[in-house]
Write a protein that holds these residues in place. Sequence first.
Motif, PDB file in Angstrom:
ATOM      1  N   PRO A  76       2.387  -7.409  -8.234  1.00 17.39           N
ATOM      2  CA  PRO A  76       3.651  -7.992  -8.693  1.00 17.39           C
ATOM      3  C   PRO A  76       4.750  -7.859  -7.653  1.00 17.39           C
ATOM      4  O   PRO A  76       4.804  -6.906  -6.866  1.00 17.39           O
ATOM      5  N   GLU A  77       5.647  -8.823  -7.671  1.00 12.91           N
ATOM      6  CA  GLU A  77       6.717  -8.853  -6.677  1.00 12.91           C
ATOM      7  C   GLU A  77       7.586  -7.604  -6.730  1.00 12.91           C
ATOM      8  O   GLU A  77       7.976  -7.061  -5.695  1.00 12.91           O
ATOM      9  N   ARG A  78       7.946  -7.166  -7.933  1.00 10.76           N
ATOM     10  CA  ARG A  78       8.809  -5.976  -8.029  1.00 10.76           C
ATOM     11  C   ARG A  78       8.116  -4.756  -7.459  1.00 10.76           C
ATOM     12  O   ARG A  78       8.744  -3.871  -6.907  1.00 10.76           O
ATOM     13  N   LYS A  79       6.809  -4.707  -7.587  1.00  9.75           N
ATOM     14  CA  LYS A  79       6.083  -3.573  -7.022  1.00  9.75           C
ATOM     15  C   LYS A  79       6.041  -3.663  -5.496  1.00  9.75           C
ATOM     16  O   LYS A  79       6.131  -2.654  -4.796  1.00  9.75           O
ATOM     17  N   GLN A  80       5.899  -4.861  -4.989  1.00  7.93           N
ATOM     18  CA  GLN A  80       5.945  -5.033  -3.538  1.00  7.93           C
ATOM     19  C   GLN A  80       7.271  -4.543  -2.979  1.00  7.93           C
ATOM     20  O   GLN A  80       7.313  -3.843  -1.950  1.00  7.93           O
ATOM     21  N   ALA A  81       8.357  -4.912  -3.655  1.00  3.94           N
ATOM     22  CA  ALA A  81       9.683  -4.509  -3.176  1.00  3.94           C
ATOM     23  C   ALA A  81       9.843  -2.998  -3.232  1.00  3.94           C
ATOM     24  O   ALA A  81      10.434  -2.378  -2.336  1.00  3.94           O
ATOM     25  N   ALA A  82       9.320  -2.375  -4.292  1.00  5.64           N
ATOM     26  CA  ALA A  82       9.433  -0.924  -4.424  1.00  5.64           C
ATOM     27  C   ALA A  82       8.569  -0.201  -3.403  1.00  5.64           C
ATOM     28  O   ALA A  82       8.916   0.878  -2.913  1.00  5.64           O
ATOM     29  N   ASP A  83       7.416  -0.798  -3.064  1.00  2.00           N
ATOM     30  CA  ASP A  83       6.495  -0.144  -2.136  1.00  2.00           C
ATOM     31  C   ASP A  83       6.888  -0.330  -0.669  1.00  2.00           C
ATOM     32  O   ASP A  83       6.428   0.419   0.184  1.00  2.00           O
ATOM     33  N   ALA A  84       7.704  -1.338  -0.393  1.00  2.00           N
ATOM     34  CA  ALA A  84       7.997  -1.676   1.001  1.00  2.00           C
ATOM     35  C   ALA A  84       8.457  -0.490   1.841  1.00  2.00           C
ATOM     36  O   ALA A  84       7.946  -0.270   2.951  1.00  2.00           O
ATOM     37  N   PRO A  85       9.411   0.348   1.353  1.00  3.16           N
ATOM     38  CA  PRO A  85       9.847   1.477   2.198  1.00  3.16           C
ATOM     39  C   PRO A  85       8.720   2.443   2.506  1.00  3.16           C
ATOM     40  O   PRO A  85       8.605   2.943   3.628  1.00  3.16           O
ATOM     41  N   ARG A  86       7.853   2.689   1.548  1.00 11.31           N
ATOM     42  CA  ARG A  86       6.749   3.617   1.784  1.00 11.31           C
ATOM     43  C   ARG A  86       5.712   2.999   2.710  1.00 11.31           C
ATOM     44  O   ARG A  86       5.080   3.681   3.512  1.00 11.31           O
ATOM     45  N   MET A  87       5.497   1.695   2.557  1.00 12.94           N
ATOM     46  CA  MET A  87       4.525   1.020   3.415  1.00 12.94           C
ATOM     47  C   MET A  87       4.927   1.106   4.882  1.00 12.94           C
ATOM     48  O   MET A  87       4.089   1.231   5.778  1.00 12.94           O
ATOM     49  N   GLN A  88       6.225   1.035   5.134  1.00  8.66           N
ATOM     50  CA  GLN A  88       6.712   1.111   6.502  1.00  8.66           C
ATOM     51  C   GLN A  88       6.489   2.497   7.099  1.00  8.66           C
ATOM     52  O   GLN A  88       6.294   2.643   8.294  1.00  8.66           O
ATOM     53  N   ARG A  89       6.529   3.521   6.245  1.00  6.79           N
ATOM     54  CA  ARG A  89       6.355   4.896   6.721  1.00  6.79           C
ATOM     55  C   ARG A  89       4.896   5.311   6.798  1.00  6.79           C
ATOM     56  O   ARG A  89       4.554   6.262   7.482  1.00  6.79           O
ATOM     57  N   GLN A  90       4.002   4.615   6.035  1.00  4.91           N
ATOM     58  CA  GLN A  90       2.613   5.046   5.938  1.00  4.91           C
ATOM     59  C   GLN A  90       1.693   3.939   6.427  1.00  4.91           C
ATOM     60  O   GLN A  90       1.539   2.908   5.775  1.00  4.91           O
ATOM     61  N   PRO A  91       1.032   4.114   7.587  1.00  2.88           N
ATOM     62  CA  PRO A  91       0.159   3.052   8.130  1.00  2.88           C
ATOM     63  C   PRO A  91      -1.071   2.855   7.260  1.00  2.88           C
ATOM     64  O   PRO A  91      -1.525   3.771   6.581  1.00  2.88           O
ATOM     65  N   ALA A  92      -1.595   1.648   7.265  1.00  5.08           N
ATOM     66  CA  ALA A  92      -2.799   1.341   6.501  1.00  5.08           C
ATOM     67  C   ALA A  92      -4.001   2.014   7.141  1.00  5.08           C
ATOM     68  O   ALA A  92      -4.018   2.329   8.334  1.00  5.08           O
ATOM     69  N   THR A  93      -5.046   2.228   6.377  1.00  2.00           N
ATOM     70  CA  THR A  93      -6.277   2.812   6.895  1.00  2.00           C
ATOM     71  C   THR A  93      -7.035   1.774   7.700  1.00  2.00           C
ATOM     72  O   THR A  93      -6.764   0.578   7.645  1.00  2.00           O
ATOM     73  N   ALA A  94      -8.055   2.239   8.465  1.00  2.00           N
ATOM     74  CA  ALA A  94      -8.843   1.331   9.310  1.00  2.00           C
ATOM     75  C   ALA A  94      -9.544   0.276   8.469  1.00  2.00           C
ATOM     76  O   ALA A  94      -9.590  -0.899   8.826  1.00  2.00           O
ATOM     77  N   SER A  95     -10.088   0.698   7.319  1.00  2.00           N
ATOM     78  CA  SER A  95     -10.810  -0.261   6.479  1.00  2.00           C
ATOM     79  C   SER A  95      -9.867  -1.306   5.919  1.00  2.00           C
ATOM     80  O   SER A  95     -10.231  -2.484   5.772  1.00  2.00           O
ATOM     81  N   GLU A  96      -8.613  -0.903   5.601  1.00  2.00           N
ATOM     82  CA  GLU A  96      -7.640  -1.850   5.076  1.00  2.00           C
ATOM     83  C   GLU A  96      -7.216  -2.840   6.163  1.00  2.00           C
ATOM     84  O   GLU A  96      -7.029  -4.036   5.898  1.00  2.00           O
ATOM     85  N   ARG A  97      -7.090  -2.337   7.411  1.00  2.00           N
ATOM     86  CA  ARG A  97      -6.726  -3.245   8.509  1.00  2.00           C
ATOM     87  C   ARG A  97      -7.839  -4.255   8.761  1.00  2.00           C
ATOM     88  O   ARG A  97      -7.608  -5.433   8.976  1.00  2.00           O
ATOM     89  N   ASN A  98      -9.103  -3.779   8.710  1.00  2.00           N
ATOM     90  CA  ASN A  98     -10.233  -4.663   8.952  1.00  2.00           C
ATOM     91  C   ASN A  98     -10.357  -5.721   7.868  1.00  2.00           C
ATOM     92  O   ASN A  98     -10.841  -6.828   8.100  1.00  2.00           O
ATOM     93  N   ALA A  99      -9.938  -5.351   6.645  1.00  2.00           N
ATOM     94  CA  ALA A  99     -10.051  -6.282   5.519  1.00  2.00           C
ATOM     95  C   ALA A  99      -8.796  -7.102   5.342  1.00  2.00           C
ATOM     96  O   ALA A  99      -8.630  -7.787   4.343  1.00  2.00           O
TER      97      ALA A  99
END
Length: 305
Positions: free
Chosen positions: A256-279
């Motif tokens: 959901p869009e509201r969840k994306q907006a809430a997660d954005a600050p944390r996403m910027q601080r926490q890099p995705a895992t290798a499997s997530e980048r590959n997918a």
Amino acid sequence: MSKQLNSGPAIILVEPQMGENIGMVARAMANFGLGELRLVSPRDGWPNEAARATAAKAQHLVDGATVFDTLEEAVGDLSFVLATTARQRDGFKPVYGPVEATRALRGRVEADQTTGILFGRERFGLSNEEVGRADAIVTFPVDPDFASLNIAQAVLLMSYEWMKAGMADENATRFSGPDTTPAPKEELHGYLDHLETALNARGYFRPVAKKEKMVDKLRAVLTRPGFTSGEVKVLRGILSSLDYFSPNEPRGMGYPERKQAADAPRMQRQPATASERNAGGQTASGQVAGERIAGEQSETGSDDA
């Protein structure tokens, strides 16, 4: 008769009428550490299987009860006897309430005096003559319009007060609740900020002019209990599920869009895992990385519940 064991006053039932009541008396005595039961001419004879059946693991007191033909014999070896009654009697005997009475008994028992408490028949209690054989009267603060107590209830009250009178702290309990530490303010305020945002998005604060006062009241209510960290996590998990998802968009079915907006600050601080980048940002379970990260709070809350 052997000298009374220094474990408390003897409980003396004068002509008890029902074996079931004798068994319940034994149970009440065992609850609070009294160990000597004396019976004066029980109506239905002795031993009595009905008494054993209702003793509820206090059969040892029933089996060890001593039976006497007369009250005189039952109190013959005792140096101090209380008579329980709900009626005012003629005479000049001291009258105690149960608290004062058991404290007096404690003092005498600790001085190695033999003591006892008389309880009368279920139908009409003790006679004046029987009360006259006691040293003092004990009566309960009951409703005068309904003063009759079941014999087991009367014994339970006196047994309870006996136990309490011997405690160093009358408010002590056998076990206590868990020691809890309130959550750090950062955790609690994070939950409150999230709640305010969620309510604001749904138009809860109406009229808008009263929002500040409504927020103050909301925070006052939710800061009063002193929630622990685990409890705050449960509340955050519940709020996250209600705030970001719906029956039409349950967790695991999208982002959901509201969840994306809430997660954005944390996403910027926490890099995705290798499997997530590959997918391309998609996890093996079909959830995007952002939903996984933000959903951790909700999942943790569910586990703690």
